[in-house]
Scaffold this motif. Structure first.
Motif, PDB file in Angstrom:
ATOM      1  N   VAL A 281      -0.812  -4.239  10.899  1.00 41.25           N
ATOM      2  CA  VAL A 281      -0.945  -3.929   9.474  1.00 41.25           C
ATOM      3  C   VAL A 281      -0.434  -2.513   9.256  1.00 41.25           C
ATOM      4  O   VAL A 281      -0.647  -1.624  10.083  1.00 41.25           O
ATOM      5  CB  VAL A 281      -2.412  -4.071   9.004  1.00 41.25           C
ATOM      6  N   ASN A 282       0.257  -2.308   8.138  1.00 47.75           N
ATOM      7  CA  ASN A 282       0.789  -0.990   7.826  1.00 47.75           C
ATOM      8  C   ASN A 282       0.690  -0.761   6.322  1.00 47.75           C
ATOM      9  O   ASN A 282       1.560  -1.146   5.556  1.00 47.75           O
ATOM     10  CB  ASN A 282       2.246  -0.880   8.287  1.00 47.75           C
ATOM     11  N   THR A 283      -0.420  -0.175   5.903  1.00 52.29           N
ATOM     12  CA  THR A 283      -0.672   0.143   4.500  1.00 52.29           C
ATOM     13  C   THR A 283      -1.121   1.597   4.418  1.00 52.29           C
ATOM     14  O   THR A 283      -1.436   2.218   5.437  1.00 52.29           O
ATOM     15  CB  THR A 283      -1.769  -0.763   3.910  1.00 52.29           C
ATOM     16  N   PRO A 284      -1.195   2.174   3.218  1.00 50.67           N
ATOM     17  CA  PRO A 284      -1.686   3.547   3.119  1.00 50.67           C
ATOM     18  C   PRO A 284      -3.069   3.753   3.704  1.00 50.67           C
ATOM     19  O   PRO A 284      -3.374   4.839   4.212  1.00 50.67           O
ATOM     20  CB  PRO A 284      -1.669   3.803   1.598  1.00 50.67           C
ATOM     21  N   ALA A 285      -3.934   2.736   3.647  1.00 52.66           N
ATOM     22  CA  ALA A 285      -5.333   2.923   4.072  1.00 52.66           C
ATOM     23  C   ALA A 285      -5.676   2.273   5.404  1.00 52.66           C
ATOM     24  O   ALA A 285      -6.664   2.667   6.028  1.00 52.66           O
ATOM     25  CB  ALA A 285      -6.276   2.380   2.985  1.00 52.66           C
TER      26      ALA A 285
ATOM     27  N   GLY B 113       0.708   9.908  -8.666  1.00 45.82           N
ATOM     28  CA  GLY B 113       0.534  10.609  -7.403  1.00 45.82           C
ATOM     29  C   GLY B 113       0.598   9.672  -6.207  1.00 45.82           C
ATOM     30  O   GLY B 113       1.183  10.012  -5.166  1.00 45.82           O
ATOM     31  N   PHE B 114       0.006   8.497  -6.353  1.00 46.63           N
ATOM     32  CA  PHE B 114       0.042   7.496  -5.279  1.00 46.63           C
ATOM     33  C   PHE B 114       1.488   7.114  -4.960  1.00 46.63           C
ATOM     34  O   PHE B 114       1.887   7.028  -3.795  1.00 46.63           O
ATOM     35  CB  PHE B 114      -0.754   6.266  -5.704  1.00 46.63           C
ATOM     36  N   GLY B 115       2.296   6.904  -6.000  1.00 50.61           N
ATOM     37  CA  GLY B 115       3.684   6.530  -5.786  1.00 50.61           C
ATOM     38  C   GLY B 115       4.482   7.627  -5.097  1.00 50.61           C
ATOM     39  O   GLY B 115       5.315   7.349  -4.225  1.00 50.61           O
ATOM     40  N   LEU B 116       4.233   8.868  -5.465  1.00 51.28           N
ATOM     41  CA  LEU B 116       4.935   9.979  -4.828  1.00 51.28           C
ATOM     42  C   LEU B 116       4.504  10.154  -3.376  1.00 51.28           C
ATOM     43  O   LEU B 116       5.306  10.501  -2.511  1.00 51.28           O
ATOM     44  CB  LEU B 116       4.684  11.271  -5.611  1.00 51.28           C
ATOM     45  N   ALA B 117       3.233   9.899  -3.100  1.00 44.92           N
ATOM     46  CA  ALA B 117       2.721  10.047  -1.736  1.00 44.92           C
ATOM     47  C   ALA B 117       3.151   8.908  -0.824  1.00 44.92           C
ATOM     48  O   ALA B 117       3.257   9.084   0.388  1.00 44.92           O
ATOM     49  CB  ALA B 117       1.190  10.128  -1.763  1.00 44.92           C
ATOM     50  N   HIS B 118       3.405   7.732  -1.425  1.00 45.54           N
ATOM     51  CA  HIS B 118       3.749   6.548  -0.631  1.00 45.54           C
ATOM     52  C   HIS B 118       5.008   5.897  -1.201  1.00 45.54           C
ATOM     53  O   HIS B 118       4.940   4.840  -1.847  1.00 45.54           O
ATOM     54  CB  HIS B 118       2.583   5.563  -0.630  1.00 45.54           C
ATOM     55  N   PRO B 119       6.169   6.502  -0.968  1.00 48.84           N
ATOM     56  CA  PRO B 119       7.409   5.970  -1.548  1.00 48.84           C
ATOM     57  C   PRO B 119       7.790   4.597  -1.021  1.00 48.84           C
ATOM     58  O   PRO B 119       8.639   3.924  -1.611  1.00 48.84           O
ATOM     59  CB  PRO B 119       8.455   7.025  -1.158  1.00 48.84           C
ATOM     60  N   GLU B 120       7.151   4.162   0.076  1.00 51.61           N
ATOM     61  CA  GLU B 120       7.417   2.816   0.589  1.00 51.61           C
ATOM     62  C   GLU B 120       6.768   1.738  -0.263  1.00 51.61           C
ATOM     63  O   GLU B 120       7.048   0.539  -0.108  1.00 51.61           O
ATOM     64  CB  GLU B 120       6.922   2.696   2.034  1.00 51.61           C
ATOM     65  N   ILE B 121       5.883   2.132  -1.180  1.00 55.52           N
ATOM     66  CA  ILE B 121       5.227   1.211  -2.102  1.00 55.52           C
ATOM     67  C   ILE B 121       5.813   1.420  -3.493  1.00 55.52           C
ATOM     68  O   ILE B 121       5.950   2.561  -3.955  1.00 55.52           O
ATOM     69  CB  ILE B 121       3.701   1.459  -2.150  1.00 55.52           C
ATOM     70  N   GLU B 122       6.161   0.324  -4.161  1.00 56.20           N
ATOM     71  CA  GLU B 122       6.694   0.431  -5.515  1.00 56.20           C
ATOM     72  C   GLU B 122       5.549   0.494  -6.526  1.00 56.20           C
ATOM     73  O   GLU B 122       4.669  -0.362  -6.520  1.00 56.20           O
ATOM     74  CB  GLU B 122       7.593  -0.770  -5.823  1.00 56.20           C
TER      75      GLU B 122
ATOM     76  N   VAL C  79      -1.943  -2.310   0.002  1.00 57.64           N
ATOM     77  CA  VAL C  79      -0.651  -2.957  -0.233  1.00 57.64           C
ATOM     78  C   VAL C  79       0.309  -2.520   0.868  1.00 57.64           C
ATOM     79  O   VAL C  79       0.494  -1.326   1.114  1.00 57.64           O
ATOM     80  CB  VAL C  79      -0.089  -2.581  -1.614  1.00 57.64           C
ATOM     81  N   GLY C  80       0.907  -3.498   1.523  1.00 58.26           N
ATOM     82  CA  GLY C  80       1.860  -3.193   2.578  1.00 58.26           C
ATOM     83  C   GLY C  80       1.921  -4.311   3.594  1.00 58.26           C
ATOM     84  O   GLY C  80       1.265  -5.354   3.441  1.00 58.26           O
ATOM     85  N   MET C  81       2.704  -4.108   4.630  1.00 57.77           N
ATOM     86  CA  MET C  81       2.919  -5.131   5.641  1.00 57.77           C
ATOM     87  C   MET C  81       1.602  -5.586   6.264  1.00 57.77           C
ATOM     88  O   MET C  81       0.796  -4.783   6.712  1.00 57.77           O
ATOM     89  CB  MET C  81       3.841  -4.579   6.741  1.00 57.77           C
ATOM     90  N   GLY C  82       1.360  -6.891   6.245  1.00 56.38           N
ATOM     91  CA  GLY C  82       0.189  -7.460   6.885  1.00 56.38           C
ATOM     92  C   GLY C  82      -1.061  -7.470   6.046  1.00 56.38           C
ATOM     93  O   GLY C  82      -2.130  -7.834   6.538  1.00 56.38           O
TER      94      GLY C  82
ATOM     95  N   LYS D  24      -7.167  -8.399   4.518  1.00 58.40           N
ATOM     96  CA  LYS D  24      -6.496  -8.168   5.808  1.00 58.40           C
ATOM     97  C   LYS D  24      -6.135  -9.482   6.489  1.00 58.40           C
ATOM     98  O   LYS D  24      -4.996  -9.694   6.947  1.00 58.40           O
ATOM     99  CB  LYS D  24      -7.419  -7.343   6.723  1.00 58.40           C
ATOM    100  N   VAL D  25      -7.088 -10.385   6.580  1.00 51.27           N
ATOM    101  CA  VAL D  25      -6.890 -11.647   7.298  1.00 51.27           C
ATOM    102  C   VAL D  25      -5.861 -12.520   6.575  1.00 51.27           C
ATOM    103  O   VAL D  25      -4.963 -13.094   7.201  1.00 51.27           O
ATOM    104  CB  VAL D  25      -8.243 -12.371   7.456  1.00 51.27           C
ATOM    105  N   CYS D  26      -5.965 -12.612   5.259  1.00 52.46           N
ATOM    106  CA  CYS D  26      -5.038 -13.471   4.512  1.00 52.46           C
ATOM    107  C   CYS D  26      -3.641 -12.865   4.474  1.00 52.46           C
ATOM    108  O   CYS D  26      -2.637 -13.605   4.483  1.00 52.46           O
ATOM    109  CB  CYS D  26      -5.568 -13.713   3.110  1.00 52.46           C
ATOM    110  N   GLY D  27      -3.542 -11.548   4.423  1.00 52.23           N
ATOM    111  CA  GLY D  27      -2.220 -10.924   4.488  1.00 52.23           C
ATOM    112  C   GLY D  27      -1.528 -11.224   5.796  1.00 52.23           C
ATOM    113  O   GLY D  27      -0.319 -11.533   5.826  1.00 52.23           O
ATOM    114  N   ALA D  28      -2.275 -11.171   6.895  1.00 52.79           N
ATOM    115  CA  ALA D  28      -1.694 -11.497   8.197  1.00 52.79           C
ATOM    116  C   ALA D  28      -1.301 -12.963   8.276  1.00 52.79           C
ATOM    117  O   ALA D  28      -0.260 -13.322   8.842  1.00 52.79           O
ATOM    118  CB  ALA D  28      -2.687 -11.158   9.306  1.00 52.79           C
ATOM    119  N   ALA D  29      -2.135 -13.831   7.706  1.00 53.76           N
ATOM    120  CA  ALA D  29      -1.835 -15.261   7.733  1.00 53.76           C
ATOM    121  C   ALA D  29      -0.580 -15.573   6.936  1.00 53.76           C
ATOM    122  O   ALA D  29       0.224 -16.434   7.329  1.00 53.76           O
ATOM    123  CB  ALA D  29      -3.024 -16.051   7.195  1.00 53.76           C
ATOM    124  N   SER D  30      -0.385 -14.891   5.811  1.00 58.40           N
ATOM    125  CA  SER D  30       0.835 -15.080   5.034  1.00 58.40           C
ATOM    126  C   SER D  30       2.047 -14.675   5.856  1.00 58.40           C
ATOM    127  O   SER D  30       3.057 -15.386   5.889  1.00 58.40           O
ATOM    128  CB  SER D  30       0.770 -14.262   3.742  1.00 58.40           C
TER     129      SER D  30
END
Length: 355
Positions: free
Chosen positions: A346-350, A18-27, A63-66, A157-163
């Motif tokens: 940041v752009n994630t489902p949550a 269900g998560f995959g169908l709701a968020h096709p931008e995430i594999e 999971v997602g950008m940032g 959040k912080v480490c994703g942005a730093a990456s």
């Protein structure tokens, strides 16, 4: 406890579908199960986390950008397996190494360590940072030392942005360790929760009782007492966090020079008057946001009395324990670096801002 499930043994699999169908931008990958950013990671450090299901939106929802590049969901309240982390790490390896962010529960720590060893055998540099921010206890039957709670969200959040900003693996590892020692959390429950596989409450609470110092796996807390008002509950949690001492303990980390795991001594910060903090007022699952705002109002008052200024806040469902009614509070001391990276897009489902 009534639940919207089909077969209790298939809960995680069906939720992933269900998560995959709701968020096709995430594999979403199966056998082994993990979720990852579409297209993988290019020429930067990958950030990976994971843990048992039942804590949503943690970790897949981040999971997602940032934020995270991959997350590995285990069965409900059960650590994912090393092969999940190994495959997820290979999928998002961008040639600059991998940072694994791990909550301090024995199964998570051991399995992520095994996955790191497997990835290093593939020539991939991997660092593990354990989050252990729960001020309620030093040791329990469920973990060696303090458990990992809400600071995990801020670290991701912080480490994703730093990456995204281009931090190398050494610098990213040091940043994640800093966030960990800057963060403190504590939670409480008004009710237990029920795992789909078990079908019975994780512990018993009378109608007039509450549990202080709970974790996120349905385990009971450190103290049971008569239920109190929202303000009294908030004052108990916030005061314990703000007045917690500089807790010293040993954590195991990878020493690149020695090529081996070593025990290192870690010491938390203490909150001081004049500190700026990021605050999380988190529902344990069933508590509505309207009640969380009542908690936040008192938290802001208690923080002000201690001379601590809340400069950013998250109020809602971020790291839950199925349908448990209750709340956890997290405070992370925020310096200029942490605030800058927290504010980054940041752009994630949550979580989503700045995009």
């Amino acid at each position: 406890m009534k639940k919207l499930i089909n077969n209790a043994e298939d809960v995680t699999l069906e939720q992933l579908k269900g998560f995959g169908l709701a968020h096709p931008e995430i594999e979403v990958h199966f056998d082994p199960n993990y979720v990852a950013v579409a297209g993988g990671v290019q020429n930067r450090v990958a950030v990976v986390s994971g843990g048992g299901a039942g804590h949503e939106p943690l970790h897949g929802g981040y999971v997602g950008m940032g934020m995270l590049d991959a997350a590995c969901p285990g069965q409900t309240f059960t650590s994912p397996t090393p092969d999940q982390m190994y495959e997820a790490g290979k999928a998002v390896n961008g040639g600059k190494g991998i940072l694994q962010i791990i909550k301090n529960y024995t199964g998570d720590v051991l399995n992520f360590r095994m996955a790191a060893d497997l990835l290093r055998d593939e020539g991939i540099d991997v660092r593990n940072v354990v989050i252990d921010d729960d001020v309620a206890l030093k040791d329990s039957l469920y973990t060696a030392g303090r458990r990992g709670l809400g600071t995990t969200v801020i670290a991701e959040k912080v480490c994703g942005a730093a990456s995204q900003e281009g931090y190398d693996l050494d610098r990213l590892e040091a940043l994640c360790k800093k966030v960990n020692i800057h963060g403190k959390s504590m939670g409480m429950a008004l009710t237990p929760c029920t795992t789909p596989q078990n079908g019975t409450p994780s512990f018993e609470l009378a109608e007039d009782e509450m549990e202080i110092g709970i974790g996120i796996h349905g385990e009971p807390g450190t103290e049971r007492m008569p239920i109190k008002s929202a303000d009294e509950i908030t004052e108990i949690l916030a005061t314990r966090i703000l007045e917690d001492g500089a807790y010293t303990r040993e954590l195991t980390e990878w020493d690149s020079e020695k090529g081996d795991w070593v025990d290192v001594e870690v010491k938390d910060i203490t909150f001081q008057s004049g500190d700026e903090v990021i605050a999380i007022v988190n529902s344990m699952g069933a508590t509505p946001i309207s009640e969380l705002y009542t908690v936040y109002a008192k938290l802001a008052e208690v923080a002000e009395k201690h001379g601590v200024k809340i400069v950013r806040k998250l109020i809602g469902h971020y790291i839950t324990s199925l349908e448990m009614a209750g709340v956890s509070i997290t405070l992370v001391k925020a310096d200029e670096e942490i605030l800058r990276l927290y504010d980054a897009p940041v752009n994630t489902p949550a979580l989503r801002w700045g995009v």
